[in-house]
Design an enzyme around this catalytic site. Structure first.
Site, PDB file in Angstrom:
ATOM      1  N   ARG A   1       0.691  -1.218   0.072  1.00  0.00           N
ATOM      2  CA  ARG A   1       0.007   0.025   0.029  1.00  0.00           C
ATOM      3  C   ARG A   1       0.700   1.338   0.001  1.00  0.00           C
ATOM      4  O   ARG A   1       0.483   2.216  -0.752  1.00  0.00           O
ATOM      5  CB  ARG A   1      -1.145   0.134   1.191  1.00  0.00           C
ATOM      6  CG  ARG A   1      -1.978   1.200   1.347  1.00  0.00           C
ATOM      7  CD  ARG A   1      -2.979   1.029   2.497  1.00  0.00           C
ATOM      8  NE  ARG A   1      -4.124   2.109   2.500  1.00  0.00           N
ATOM      9  CZ  ARG A   1      -4.410   2.562   3.415  1.00  0.00           C
ATOM     10  NH1 ARG A   1      -3.790   2.418   4.599  1.00  0.00           N
ATOM     11  NH2 ARG A   1      -5.209   3.693   3.126  1.00  0.00           N
TER      12      ARG A   1
ATOM     13  N   HIS B   1       0.565   4.013  -2.865  1.00  0.00           N
ATOM     14  CA  HIS B   1       0.138   5.343  -2.530  1.00  0.00           C
ATOM     15  C   HIS B   1       1.245   6.412  -2.673  1.00  0.00           C
ATOM     16  O   HIS B   1       1.268   7.537  -2.990  1.00  0.00           O
ATOM     17  CB  HIS B   1      -0.073   5.606  -0.879  1.00  0.00           C
ATOM     18  CG  HIS B   1      -1.440   5.024  -0.647  1.00  0.00           C
ATOM     19  ND1 HIS B   1      -2.812   5.609  -0.251  1.00  0.00           N
ATOM     20  CD2 HIS B   1      -2.205   3.647  -1.335  1.00  0.00           C
ATOM     21  CE1 HIS B   1      -3.581   4.778  -0.028  1.00  0.00           C
ATOM     22  NE2 HIS B   1      -3.315   3.561  -0.589  1.00  0.00           N
TER      23      HIS B   1
ATOM     24  N   ASN C   1      -4.568   8.359   2.898  1.00  0.00           N
ATOM     25  CA  ASN C   1      -3.252   7.993   3.421  1.00  0.00           C
ATOM     26  C   ASN C   1      -3.342   7.572   4.894  1.00  0.00           C
ATOM     27  O   ASN C   1      -2.540   7.324   5.463  1.00  0.00           O
ATOM     28  CB  ASN C   1      -2.466   8.884   3.091  1.00  0.00           C
ATOM     29  CG  ASN C   1      -1.684   8.789   1.939  1.00  0.00           C
ATOM     30  OD1 ASN C   1      -1.750   7.744   1.189  1.00  0.00           O
ATOM     31  ND2 ASN C   1      -1.201   9.933   1.207  1.00  0.00           N
TER      32      ASN C   1
ATOM     33  N   HIS D   1      -4.758  -6.553  -2.780  1.00  0.00           N
ATOM     34  CA  HIS D   1      -5.668  -7.038  -1.946  1.00  0.00           C
ATOM     35  C   HIS D   1      -5.342  -8.537  -1.811  1.00  0.00           C
ATOM     36  O   HIS D   1      -6.374  -8.867  -0.699  1.00  0.00           O
ATOM     37  CB  HIS D   1      -6.985  -6.722  -2.700  1.00  0.00           C
ATOM     38  CG  HIS D   1      -7.469  -5.429  -2.549  1.00  0.00           C
ATOM     39  ND1 HIS D   1      -8.555  -4.919  -3.214  1.00  0.00           N
ATOM     40  CD2 HIS D   1      -6.755  -4.355  -2.111  1.00  0.00           C
ATOM     41  CE1 HIS D   1      -8.794  -3.566  -2.876  1.00  0.00           C
ATOM     42  NE2 HIS D   1      -7.468  -3.163  -2.308  1.00  0.00           N
TER      43      HIS D   1
ATOM     44  N   ASP E   1      -0.788 -14.686  -3.793  1.00  0.00           N
ATOM     45  CA  ASP E   1      -0.936 -15.664  -4.810  1.00  0.00           C
ATOM     46  C   ASP E   1      -2.136 -15.295  -5.639  1.00  0.00           C
ATOM     47  O   ASP E   1      -2.705 -14.269  -5.252  1.00  0.00           O
ATOM     48  CB  ASP E   1      -1.346 -16.949  -3.904  1.00  0.00           C
ATOM     49  CG  ASP E   1      -2.083 -17.009  -2.718  1.00  0.00           C
ATOM     50  OD1 ASP E   1      -3.180 -16.140  -2.890  1.00  0.00           O
ATOM     51  OD2 ASP E   1      -2.179 -17.966  -1.877  1.00  0.00           O
TER      52      ASP E   1
END
Length: 332
Positions: free
Chosen positions: A72, A76, A101, A200, A261
Site C-alpha cells: 500500500r 500510495h 493515507n 488485496h 497468490d
C-alpha cells in the site's frame, strides 16, 4: 496462529535463496535512468539491498501483515507525484495527513532501513528506492516470486495532501475510471488488475468501507445481491449493522490471507469480493477475462512482479533531480 507460523517458516527457508539472488544482481542493465545494481560499489563492501532485506525480514517475522502495508505504501507513493518518497514527508499539509493515507505505513520500518544505511554510507541511498526494495522483499517473504528491482531514484521535496486527495483512487471507483487513472500513469488494464489483486490478496479492509454493500446497497435496505451468501454471513458477523472498528481480509480465501497468490481472483469469481471494485473487476467486460485467466493459470506468479516493476517506474526523479534525503521524514 497455525497459519501464520507456517508462512513464517516458509519465509525463513527462502531467506538463503533471496540472499543468493541479491548477490547475483546484474550490473549495467538500465531502464531509462533506473538500473539494476545501481548501488553496487557505492556503499563500500556493503550490499544495500541485503541490508534492507535483513531489516524487512525481521519485521515480517514479527508481523507478516507488513507485506500489505508496504504494498500500500509503494502504491500510495507512486500514484501521487510518482515514486519519489513524497508520502514519507512530515508536515501539516503533507500527503501523510490526506484522508486516503490514513493508516498508511510502515513509516518506522522505512526509517529503520534509512538509519542503518546512513550509518554505513551516508547520503547514498534514496528513501524512494528503500520503499521499492523493501516492498519486493516483503512480497517474496509472503510467497510471491522474487523480482529484480531497478534503482537509482531520488527523493522529492514536495508533499501536498491536496494532491493525494486528487490522485488516489477511491474504493468506490468504477472499472472504466480506474483503468483511465492507471493509463495516465503508463499502466495498462492488465497492470491495473494485477496491482489491485496483488495488493488485496494480503490486505485488510476497515468495516466502514464494507457497510454499504452489506446493508444499504445502492441506497436500498438490503445487501449487494452479487455477494456470496457465505461471505455475507462472515462479513456481517465481523461488521454488524450497528458499526464496528474491526477489519476484514480483502481475500476471503481461508488460509491465503497473508499469501501473495492467485486466490484473490478465484474468490472474487465466486462473489467473495469485499470492496465494490474487487467484485466489479470479476464481472466487467474489460477485466473479467483477465481475472478468469489469472484465477485458472499460474500467470499471476510471473505477471505481478512485472507490474510492480512498471509501477516503480512511474514519475521517478533521477540524475540531479530531487535529492537524497538524510532523513526520510523531511527534506534536507
Amino acid at each position: 496462529m497455525a497459519r501464520t507460523r507456517a508462512i513464517r517458516t516458509s519465509s525463513s527457508s527462502n531467506a538463503a535463496l533471496a540472499v543468493a539472488l541479491l548477490l547475483m544482481t546484474l550490473v549495467g542493465q538500465s531502464y531509462g535512468q533506473l538500473q539494476l545494481g545501481f548501488y553496487i560499489g557505492k556503499c563500500g563492501k556493503n550490499n544495500v539491498e541485503k541490508v534492507i532485506f535483513d531489516i524487512v525480514k525481521q519485521a515480517f517475522d514479527r508481523d507478516n501483515r507488513v507485506v500489505a502495508s508496504l504494498l500500500r505504501l509503494q502504491f500510495h507513493d507512486c500514484f501521487v507525484r510518482g515514486c519519489d518518497a513524497s508520502v514519507l514527508l512530515d508536515g501539516r499539509g503533507s500527503e501523510k495527513v490526506a484522508s486516503g493515507n490514513i493508516g498508511v505505513g510502515p513509516y518506522d520500518l522505512i526509517d529503520a532501513c534509512k538509519d542503518s544505511l546512513e550509518q554505513i554510507c551516508p547520503g547514498v541511498v534514496s528513501c524512494a528506492d528503500i520503499i521499492v526494495i523493501a516492498t519486493r522483499v516483503a512480497v517474496f517473504l509472503a510467497g510471491g516470486r522474487w523480482y529484480r528491482v531497478e534503482v537509482g531514484r531520488r527523493d522529492g521535496v514536495i508533499s501536498l495532501a491536496s494532491e493525494a486527495e486528487a490522485n488516489l483512487p477511491a474504493s468506490t471507483i468504477s472499472v472504466p475510471n480506474a483503468i483511465d487513472v492507471f493509463r495516465r500513469r503508463g499502466l495498462n488494464t492488465q497492470d491495473f488488475v494485477l496491482l489491485l489483486g496483488g495488493g488485496h490478496t494480503v490486505g485488510r479492509i476497515h468495516c466502514s468501507f464494507v457497510m454499504e454493500r452489506l446493508y444499504i446497497f445502492q441506497r436500498s435496505r438490503g445487501s449487494d445481491p452479487t455477494m456470496n451468501p457465505t461471505t455475507f454471513s462472515s462479513l456481517s458477523t465481523t461488521c454488524p449493522r450497528s458499526g464496528s472498528n474491526n477489519f476484514v481480509f480483502a481475500d476471503q480465501t481461508r488460509g491465503s490471507e497473508f499469501k501473495v497468490d492467485k486466490a484473490f481472483y478465484q474468490a472474487i469469481r465466486q462473489g467473495k469480493g469485499v470492496l465494490p471494485i474487487d467484485q466489479e473487476i470479476a464481472r466487467h467486460p474489460r477485466t473479467a477475462g483477465i481475472v478468469r485467466r489469472l484465477s485458472m493459470t499460474g500467470d499471476f506468479t510471473f505477471e505481478f512482479p512485472r507490474a510492480m516493476v512498471k509501477l516503480g517506474r512511474v514519475g521517478v526523479l533521477t540524475g540531479k533531480q530531487g535529492q537524497i534525503r538524510s532523513n526520510c521524514r523531511r527534506f534536507n
